[in-house]
Each structure stands twice: as structure tokens, then as C-alpha cells.
Scaffold this active site. Structure first.
Site, short mmCIF file in Angstrom:
data_model
loop_
_atom_site.label_atom_id
_atom_site.label_comp_id
_atom_site.label_asym_id
_atom_site.label_seq_id
_atom_site.Cartn_x
_atom_site.Cartn_y
_atom_site.Cartn_z
N CYS A 187 -24.10 -53.53 11.15
CA CYS A 187 -24.90 -52.37 10.37
C CYS A 187 -24.22 -52.00 8.97
O CYS A 187 -25.00 -52.27 7.66
CB CYS A 187 -25.45 -51.40 11.13
N HIS A 236 -24.63 -45.40 13.07
CA HIS A 236 -25.79 -46.77 12.88
C HIS A 236 -25.37 -45.86 10.87
O HIS A 236 -25.82 -44.68 10.69
CB HIS A 236 -26.98 -46.22 13.11
N ASP A 241 -31.71 -52.21 8.29
CA ASP A 241 -30.50 -52.70 8.24
C ASP A 241 -30.60 -53.66 9.55
O ASP A 241 -31.32 -54.34 10.00
CB ASP A 241 -30.43 -50.91 8.83
#
Length: 128
Positions: free
Chosen positions: A35, A85, A97
Site C-alpha cells: 500500500c 493502510h 490502493d
């Protein structure tokens, strides 16, 4: 505060070109992204140098409230001062993402609604 000359939308458009690319833990290139590696790669394409990990990237930019998000903004998820994240906001409640659950770069349509993402929303930053 706005990106100069539409850079935010350009970032968002460029990032969407990587949809479907593989997720690789620790990955920082199109052969495999995690990510934060994905966000770092997209921003580097536009000449912005940001940190490598999601939590370290919390140093890169200026706070943006959730209701002021613009395409290209970085959205962080996690708890306290820890980002677990990160993704790039695309507009209209969507982000792109690199997700381990799907194993690829994907567009998520429920960043600001639904059950999971809003409850894990940490903050958003704008880098310019």
C-alpha cells in the site's frame, strides 16, 4: 489549499492506470506494490518524495478534513498515531490502493461510506 494546475487529478488518473497490478508485501514497483510503496511510487512520478511506510508517510503533507478531500489526497487508515493502510483518494468516495486481501491494486468505492473503511479512517493529507 489546492494542488498546482490540477496535479491532484493527474495523480488520481495516473494511479488508476495501475488497477490490477499485483500486491507484494514490501513492493515498491509495478512488478508488485504494497500500500505505501504504491503511494510512494505514484507520487515520485510527479516529483514528490515521500517516506516509504504508511506511518512514516504521516510526516508528508498537510492535514485535510474528510469533507474537504480532493482527488490525489492520501488517505490513511489505522488507529492512534499508527497508519496500518494507505491509499490515494480518487473523488466521489473512491480510493485506489494496493490491497493484500484482493492481492492487487484495486479501486475501492466505499471509503467514506459502508462499514469497514469509515470506522478505520485515521486522517487525510495533501502533499504539494
Amino acid at each position: 489549499s489546492f494542488y498546482p494546475a490540477g496535479v491532484g487529478q493527474q495523480l488520481a488518473t495516473y494511479a488508476q492506470g495501475f488497477a490490477g497490478y499485483p500486491y507484494v508485501y514490501g513492493g515498491t514497483t509495478p512488478s508488485g506494490f504494497d500500500c505505501s510503496g504504491f503511494v510512494q511510487y505514484v507520487y515520485a512520478h510527479f516529483g514528490y518524495s515521500i517516506h516509504r511506510t504508511a506511518t512514516a508517510q504521516l510526516q508528508d503533507g498537510w492535514y485535510v478534513s474528510r469533507d474537504a478531500l480532493q482527488p490525489g489526497d492520501i488517505i490513511y487508515f489505522g488507529y492512534g498515531s499508527t497508519a496500518t493502510h494507505v491509499g490515494i483518494y480518487l473523488g466521489s468516495g473512491k480510493m485506489i490502493d494496493a490491497g493484500s486481501s484482493e492481492g492487487c491494486v484495486r479501486i475501492t468505492k466505499t471509503v467514506l461510506s459502508g462499514k469497514y473503511w469509515p470506522s478505520h479512517f485515521l486522517m487525510a493529507y495533501r502533499v504539494f
